[in-house]
Design a protein around this motif. Structure first.
Motif, PDB file in Angstrom:
ATOM      1  N   ILE A  43      36.362  41.049  40.864  1.00  0.00           N
ATOM      2  CA  ILE A  43      36.017  41.358  39.477  1.00  0.00           C
ATOM      3  C   ILE A  43      35.973  42.868  39.280  1.00  0.00           C
ATOM      4  O   ILE A  43      36.449  43.411  38.271  1.00  0.00           O
ATOM      5  CB  ILE A  43      34.677  40.723  39.094  1.00  0.00           C
ATOM      6  N   THR A  44      35.390  43.567  40.258  1.00  0.00           N
ATOM      7  CA  THR A  44      35.315  45.029  40.175  1.00  0.00           C
ATOM      8  C   THR A  44      36.713  45.641  40.153  1.00  0.00           C
ATOM      9  O   THR A  44      36.998  46.536  39.332  1.00  0.00           O
ATOM     10  CB  THR A  44      34.514  45.586  41.372  1.00  0.00           C
ATOM     11  N   ALA A  45      37.580  45.188  41.037  1.00  0.00           N
ATOM     12  CA  ALA A  45      38.949  45.714  41.093  1.00  0.00           C
ATOM     13  C   ALA A  45      39.697  45.451  39.797  1.00  0.00           C
ATOM     14  O   ALA A  45      40.439  46.316  39.301  1.00  0.00           O
ATOM     15  CB  ALA A  45      39.694  45.095  42.278  1.00  0.00           C
ATOM     16  N   MET A  46      39.515  44.253  39.229  1.00  0.00           N
ATOM     17  CA  MET A  46      40.193  43.929  37.986  1.00  0.00           C
ATOM     18  C   MET A  46      39.685  44.818  36.850  1.00  0.00           C
ATOM     19  O   MET A  46      40.466  45.309  36.020  1.00  0.00           O
ATOM     20  CB  MET A  46      39.977  42.453  37.642  1.00  0.00           C
ATOM     21  N   ALA A  47      38.366  45.035  36.797  1.00  0.00           N
ATOM     22  CA  ALA A  47      37.796  45.892  35.745  1.00  0.00           C
ATOM     23  C   ALA A  47      38.344  47.309  35.856  1.00  0.00           C
ATOM     24  O   ALA A  47      38.732  47.929  34.847  1.00  0.00           O
ATOM     25  CB  ALA A  47      36.271  45.894  35.840  1.00  0.00           C
ATOM     26  N   ILE A  91      39.169  33.138  38.585  1.00  0.00           N
ATOM     27  CA  ILE A  91      39.037  33.694  39.924  1.00  0.00           C
ATOM     28  C   ILE A  91      38.983  32.560  40.933  1.00  0.00           C
ATOM     29  O   ILE A  91      38.317  31.552  40.721  1.00  0.00           O
ATOM     30  CB  ILE A  91      37.792  34.594  40.030  1.00  0.00           C
ATOM     31  N   GLY A  92      39.724  32.709  42.006  1.00  0.00           N
ATOM     32  CA  GLY A  92      39.750  31.656  43.011  1.00  0.00           C
ATOM     33  C   GLY A  92      40.482  32.101  44.259  1.00  0.00           C
ATOM     34  O   GLY A  92      40.970  33.230  44.356  1.00  0.00           O
ATOM     35  N   PHE A  93      40.534  31.209  45.231  1.00  0.00           N
ATOM     36  CA  PHE A  93      41.119  31.520  46.521  1.00  0.00           C
ATOM     37  C   PHE A  93      42.340  30.650  46.790  1.00  0.00           C
ATOM     38  O   PHE A  93      42.431  29.513  46.324  1.00  0.00           O
ATOM     39  CB  PHE A  93      40.098  31.290  47.640  1.00  0.00           C
ATOM     40  N   ASP A  94      43.263  31.201  47.551  1.00  0.00           N
ATOM     41  CA  ASP A  94      44.390  30.436  48.077  1.00  0.00           C
ATOM     42  C   ASP A  94      43.943  29.857  49.411  1.00  0.00           C
ATOM     43  O   ASP A  94      43.929  30.550  50.435  1.00  0.00           O
ATOM     44  CB  ASP A  94      45.610  31.334  48.254  1.00  0.00           C
ATOM     45  N   HIS A 115      42.552  35.586  44.324  1.00  0.00           N
ATOM     46  CA  HIS A 115      43.391  35.779  43.141  1.00  0.00           C
ATOM     47  C   HIS A 115      42.493  35.878  41.908  1.00  0.00           C
ATOM     48  O   HIS A 115      41.581  35.064  41.717  1.00  0.00           O
ATOM     49  CB  HIS A 115      44.366  34.612  42.975  1.00  0.00           C
ATOM     50  N   VAL A 116      42.733  36.894  41.092  1.00  0.00           N
ATOM     51  CA  VAL A 116      42.023  37.066  39.835  1.00  0.00           C
ATOM     52  C   VAL A 116      43.067  37.138  38.729  1.00  0.00           C
ATOM     53  O   VAL A 116      43.961  37.982  38.763  1.00  0.00           O
ATOM     54  CB  VAL A 116      41.163  38.352  39.828  1.00  0.00           C
ATOM     55  N   ARG A 117      42.960  36.216  37.794  1.00  0.00           N
ATOM     56  CA  ARG A 117      43.957  36.109  36.720  1.00  0.00           C
ATOM     57  C   ARG A 117      45.378  36.077  37.271  1.00  0.00           C
ATOM     58  O   ARG A 117      46.282  36.716  36.756  1.00  0.00           O
ATOM     59  CB  ARG A 117      43.792  37.251  35.721  1.00  0.00           C
ATOM     60  N   LEU A 137      40.301  45.060  47.916  1.00  0.00           N
ATOM     61  CA  LEU A 137      38.876  44.752  47.962  1.00  0.00           C
ATOM     62  C   LEU A 137      38.039  45.779  48.710  1.00  0.00           C
ATOM     63  O   LEU A 137      36.857  45.956  48.397  1.00  0.00           O
ATOM     64  CB  LEU A 137      38.658  43.364  48.572  1.00  0.00           C
ATOM     65  N   ARG A 138      38.604  46.473  49.689  1.00  0.00           N
ATOM     66  CA  ARG A 138      37.831  47.433  50.488  1.00  0.00           C
ATOM     67  C   ARG A 138      38.123  48.879  50.110  1.00  0.00           C
ATOM     68  O   ARG A 138      37.656  49.798  50.794  1.00  0.00           O
ATOM     69  CB  ARG A 138      38.120  47.218  51.978  1.00  0.00           C
ATOM     70  N   ASP A 139      38.865  49.108  49.044  1.00  0.00           N
ATOM     71  CA  ASP A 139      39.149  50.474  48.620  1.00  0.00           C
ATOM     72  C   ASP A 139      37.871  51.162  48.157  1.00  0.00           C
ATOM     73  O   ASP A 139      36.924  50.520  47.689  1.00  0.00           O
ATOM     74  CB  ASP A 139      40.190  50.486  47.501  1.00  0.00           C
ATOM     75  N   ASP A 140      37.841  52.491  48.281  1.00  0.00           N
ATOM     76  CA  ASP A 140      36.620  53.245  47.992  1.00  0.00           C
ATOM     77  C   ASP A 140      36.116  53.046  46.572  1.00  0.00           C
ATOM     78  O   ASP A 140      34.904  52.938  46.340  1.00  0.00           O
ATOM     79  CB  ASP A 140      36.856  54.740  48.239  1.00  0.00           C
ATOM     80  N   ASP A 141      37.032  53.014  45.584  1.00  0.00           N
ATOM     81  CA  ASP A 141      36.565  52.881  44.206  1.00  0.00           C
ATOM     82  C   ASP A 141      35.937  51.514  43.957  1.00  0.00           C
ATOM     83  O   ASP A 141      34.952  51.393  43.214  1.00  0.00           O
ATOM     84  CB  ASP A 141      37.696  53.163  43.206  1.00  0.00           C
ATOM     85  N   VAL A 142      36.466  50.495  44.615  1.00  0.00           N
ATOM     86  CA  VAL A 142      35.884  49.156  44.486  1.00  0.00           C
ATOM     87  C   VAL A 142      34.523  49.106  45.193  1.00  0.00           C
ATOM     88  O   VAL A 142      33.539  48.598  44.636  1.00  0.00           O
ATOM     89  CB  VAL A 142      36.832  48.094  45.058  1.00  0.00           C
ATOM     90  N   THR A 143      34.464  49.662  46.395  1.00  0.00           N
ATOM     91  CA  THR A 143      33.197  49.705  47.137  1.00  0.00           C
ATOM     92  C   THR A 143      32.131  50.461  46.355  1.00  0.00           C
ATOM     93  O   THR A 143      30.957  50.065  46.310  1.00  0.00           O
ATOM     94  CB  THR A 143      33.409  50.359  48.508  1.00  0.00           C
TER      95      THR A 143
END
Length: 232
Positions: free
Chosen positions: A41-45, A68-71, A80-82, A90-96
């Motif tokens: 959700i953070t990454a998508m925002a 939002i869901g998983f494969d 997967h989001v949208r 998911l582990r990038d600094d801006d997301v963290t």
């Protein structure tokens, strides 16, 4: 086949994701990384230009209309989001740096808890990790564990993971982020990070991964329904 939900809670960088994923493999269960959902959700925002620290109304609106869901065909399941695979973000600094601001929003947590409980119904033999799995999402789980370690140890572990992925690492910055995340998670008004009263607390600071896994595997296999599908 008897339902079996195993919860692993604990602070950022305590090794929950790695332990939960391998434990699920050992026991023949499925694996749910709930932290990935908040990070997604953070990454998508962020991708939509939303400042997750100040534009909370936009984050709330996004999550209410966000698929939002998983494969589950992949191991570990990819997020997967949208319709977008955001696993690599998911582990990038801006997301963290932004995920605590997102995770503390009541509207976000309401949606995430509902989605995680839905996943639990659809995948009732599950190892799930996060910060509120045993306390809020699955209070009736058959086995509950709370993993913890010192901030220095957690920072080094996270740095090692990032180096293995070929990313640049600043261990001190990671430690600062972890400490800030601890404070934010413990002080939020909705579903704060706590050790459930009926969870087994395990300090992994001086333990190797296999030691933690052997302990948890033995605990779960001792439960009704904990052994039939277990693998070595």
């Amino acid at each position: 086949m008897q339902d079996l939900i195993v919860t692993l809670d604990g602070p950022a960088g305590s090794g929950k994701s790695t332990v939960a994923r391998v434990l699920a493999q050992r026991l023949g269960l499925e694996f749910l990384d709930t932290g990935a959902m908040y990070r997604g959700i953070t990454a998508m925002a962020i991708a939509r230009g939303v400042d997750v620290h100040t534009e909370t109304h936009l984050v709330n609106e996004l999550v209410r209309h966000c698929e939002i869901g998983f494969d589950w065909a992949t191991d570990p399941p990819r997020l997967h989001v949208r319709g977008q695979d955001l696993t690599g973000r998911l582990r990038d600094d801006d997301v963290t740096g932004g995920v605590s601001a997102v995770a503390r929003l009541p509207a976000v947590r309401e949606v995430m808890v509902r989605e995680q409980q839905r996943i639990g119904r659809e995948h009732p033999r599950l190892v799930t990790e996060g910060r509120d799995q045993g306390s809020v999402v699955f209070p009736g789980a058959a086995a509950k564990f709370f993993l913890e370690a010192s901030p220095a140890v957690r920072a080094q572990r996270r740095a090692d993971q990032m180096r293995a992925a070929g990313r640049r690492v600043d261990v001190e910055r990671i430690r600062e982020q972890i400490t800030a995340r601890d404070a934010a998670d413990a002080s939020r008004s909705v579903a704060p990070l706590i050790c459930p009263e009926d969870a087994e607390r395990i300090d992994t600071s001086e333990m190797q991964l296999d030691e933690v896994l052997d302990l948890l595997t033995a605990r779960v296999r001792a439960l009704p329904g904990g052994g039939p599908r277990a693998t070595s």
